[in-house]
Design an enzyme around this catalytic site. Structure first.
Site, PDB file in Angstrom:
ATOM      1  N   ASP A  11      41.836 -27.632  -7.407  1.00  8.03           N
ATOM      2  CA  ASP A  11      42.448 -27.620  -6.078  1.00  8.03           C
ATOM      3  C   ASP A  11      42.957 -26.457  -5.830  1.00  8.03           C
ATOM      4  O   ASP A  11      43.994 -26.169  -5.426  1.00  8.03           O
ATOM      5  CB  ASP A  11      43.394 -28.719  -5.735  1.00  8.03           C
ATOM      6  CG  ASP A  11      44.541 -28.526  -6.630  1.00  8.03           C
ATOM      7  OD1 ASP A  11      45.692 -29.300  -5.972  1.00  8.03           O
ATOM      8  OD2 ASP A  11      44.826 -28.094  -7.353  1.00  8.03           O
ATOM      9  N   ASP A  16      45.693 -22.577 -10.088  1.00 12.42           N
ATOM     10  CA  ASP A  16      44.121 -22.789 -10.375  1.00 12.42           C
ATOM     11  C   ASP A  16      43.213 -21.534 -10.520  1.00 12.42           C
ATOM     12  O   ASP A  16      42.373 -21.515 -11.427  1.00 12.42           O
ATOM     13  CB  ASP A  16      43.508 -23.608  -9.039  1.00 12.42           C
ATOM     14  CG  ASP A  16      44.460 -25.131  -8.999  1.00 12.42           C
ATOM     15  OD1 ASP A  16      45.543 -24.810  -8.405  1.00 12.42           O
ATOM     16  OD2 ASP A  16      43.938 -26.044  -9.158  1.00 12.42           O
ATOM     17  N   VAL A 124      42.838 -30.168 -13.031  1.00 13.93           N
ATOM     18  CA  VAL A 124      44.235 -29.399 -12.943  1.00 13.93           C
ATOM     19  C   VAL A 124      44.532 -29.339 -11.255  1.00 13.93           C
ATOM     20  O   VAL A 124      45.148 -28.741 -10.621  1.00 13.93           O
ATOM     21  CB  VAL A 124      44.070 -27.966 -13.044  1.00 13.93           C
ATOM     22  CG1 VAL A 124      43.869 -27.701 -14.774  1.00 13.93           C
ATOM     23  CG2 VAL A 124      42.935 -27.162 -12.323  1.00 13.93           C
ATOM     24  N   HIS A 238      51.129 -23.225 -14.224  1.00 12.80           N
ATOM     25  CA  HIS A 238      51.015 -24.465 -14.452  1.00 12.80           C
ATOM     26  C   HIS A 238      49.497 -24.859 -15.365  1.00 12.80           C
ATOM     27  O   HIS A 238      49.136 -25.278 -16.245  1.00 12.80           O
ATOM     28  CB  HIS A 238      51.337 -25.741 -13.609  1.00 12.80           C
ATOM     29  CG  HIS A 238      52.661 -25.607 -12.764  1.00 12.80           C
ATOM     30  ND1 HIS A 238      53.572 -26.055 -13.452  1.00 12.80           N
ATOM     31  CD2 HIS A 238      52.793 -25.275 -11.832  1.00 12.80           C
ATOM     32  CE1 HIS A 238      54.773 -25.847 -12.637  1.00 12.80           C
ATOM     33  NE2 HIS A 238      54.493 -25.180 -11.742  1.00 12.80           N
ATOM     34  N   ASP A 239      48.568 -24.432 -14.096  1.00 13.10           N
ATOM     35  CA  ASP A 239      47.126 -24.836 -14.708  1.00 13.10           C
ATOM     36  C   ASP A 239      46.392 -24.286 -15.859  1.00 13.10           C
ATOM     37  O   ASP A 239      45.768 -24.853 -16.404  1.00 13.10           O
ATOM     38  CB  ASP A 239      46.004 -24.810 -13.460  1.00 13.10           C
ATOM     39  CG  ASP A 239      46.495 -25.885 -12.247  1.00 13.10           C
ATOM     40  OD1 ASP A 239      46.278 -25.370 -11.253  1.00 13.10           O
ATOM     41  OD2 ASP A 239      47.324 -26.787 -12.503  1.00 13.10           O
TER      42      ASP A 239
HETATM   43  O1  RIB Z   1      52.494 -29.436 -10.176  1.00 13.96           O
HETATM   44  C1  RIB Z   1      51.647 -28.222 -10.535  1.00 13.96           C
HETATM   45  C2  RIB Z   1      50.480 -28.593  -9.990  1.00 13.96           C
HETATM   46  O2  RIB Z   1      50.451 -28.993  -8.525  1.00 13.96           O
HETATM   47  C3  RIB Z   1      49.317 -27.480 -10.262  1.00 13.96           C
HETATM   48  O3  RIB Z   1      48.168 -28.099 -10.397  1.00 13.96           O
HETATM   49  C4  RIB Z   1      49.351 -26.757  -8.712  1.00 13.96           C
HETATM   50  O4  RIB Z   1      47.763 -26.062  -8.693  1.00 13.96           O
HETATM   51  C5  RIB Z   1      49.482 -27.864  -7.826  1.00 13.96           C
HETATM   52  O5  RIB Z   1      48.338 -28.484  -7.736  1.00 13.96           O
HETATM   53 CA    CA Z   2      46.103 -27.185  -9.229  1.00  9.50          CA
END
Ligand code: RIB
Ligand code: CA
Length: 314
Positions: A11, A16, A124, A238-239
């Site tokens: 997303d 991402d 993700v 994060h991703d």
């Molecule tokens: O919590 C982090 C996630 O939430 C990641 O995938 C970020 O892109 C959001 O979608």
């Molecule tokens: Ca994401």
């Protein structure tokens, strides 16, 4: 070494985009069958436009398929306050690539069933597409060798005190996926809060000669404008962990344990309840929950991948 067939469900979304660049930097390891989009950080229109925009920016022919417009049951709640109105920190990508399919679910089914080998899914974003895929076309299950998921948390959330955004956004979809008994590696906040870059790393990218590392610097800089980093010193990406695990699993500590998704309302919503009791030994059929990561090595390898992509795309 044989390449791993992957589909990245995302997303985009600032992190991402960085994760997609990191995957694109490792085409010696991945056969990327496609990118599927799902509403989450922003609307399905915006996240799909961002995925196509990134492929245009990279001049890549990786197929992009548009997925679910929203969660199975819950209301959409884009994270504009984190990722910006356009979803990528107001960065303007070019738009030369066109959508391969406007149905991510049938696209994934066809790609998986036509692939000679097994396929790894890398979700993700919210798990809406993945839940719809395995419920609508259960024949894909035996051809999926792994789900490397960015989502969940065994202790403390980010969108609420208990829940991580991707699971919170569509808890029913996450429940379907975690109850599916598919092999799962969970990159939850337990590790992804330490998977990212320091302020100086982003400053250096902003000054880079390479267009890809500079673009990553510009979109990551948007994070620092908000309150989503540790007092302006470090930002999680994060991703990228869901991709990094597939290349460097040795960076991580883990435990196999049952994960139950709370589909209640209020503070319980989206909580991924993992059985962390030390005296229980769960076998490998349970999700592999990542519990620790070598932050410094992660950062080094992610930087190497991003700058390395600049070299490859020159
Ligand atoms: O919590 C982090 C996630 O939430 C990641 O995938 C970020 O892109 C959001 O979608
Ligand atoms: Ca994401």
């Amino acid at each position: 070494m044989e390449k791993r067939n992957i589909i990245i469900d995302c997303d985009p979304g600032i992190d991402d985009v960085v994760a997609l660049c990191f995957a694109a930097a490792h085409l010696d390891k991945f056969n990327i069958l496609g990118i599927t989009t799902v509403a989450g950080n922003q609307s399905i229109e915006k996240v799909t436009e961002n995925a196509l925009g990134l492929m245009s920016f990279l001049n890549s022919d990786i197929k992009v398929a548009r997925g679910a417009k929203g969660p199975l049951i819950r209301e959409k709640r884009p994270a504009a306050h984190v990722h910006g109105e356009n979803g990528v920190g107001d960065y303007q990508f070019p738009h030369t690539k066109t959508l391969y399919s406007n149905n991510a679910i049938t696209f994934m089914r066809d790609a998986i069933m036509e692939c000679d080998g097994k396929v790894t899914l890398v979700p993700v974003g919210p798990l809406t597409n993945i839940a719809l895929l395995i419920k609508t076309f259960p024949e894909v299950i035996e051809k999926i060798d792994l789900l490397s998921i960015m989502g969940g948390a065994t202790f403390g959330g980010n969108i609420t005190a208990t829940a991580e955004f991707n699971v919170w956004a569509d808890p029913e979809a996450a429940r379907i996926v975690f109850d599916s008994k598919l092999p799962i590696v969970m990159s939850g906040l337990d590790v992804t809060h330490s998977c990212g870059f320091f302020r100086d790393d982003v400053n250096n990218m902003l000054k880079s000669e390479g267009k890809i590392s500079r673009m990553c610097g510009e979109i990551l800089n948007y994070y620092f404008k908000g309150d989503h980093v540790n007092n302006g010193t470090f930002t999680p990406v994060h991703d990228a962990s869901a991709i990094m695990y597939l290349i460097h699993p040795e960076l991580y500590a883990f435990r196999h344990m049952p994960v139950t998704v709370d589909c209640s309302e209020e503070l319980g919503r989206g909580n991924t309840i993992a059985d962390v009791r030390e005296w229980f030994e769960y076998d490998k059929t349970y999700p592999k929950v990542l519990t620790g990561v070598d932050l410094e090595k992660f950062r080094e390898l992610l930087l190497e991948g991003i700058y390395g992509l600049d070299e490859k795309v020159r």
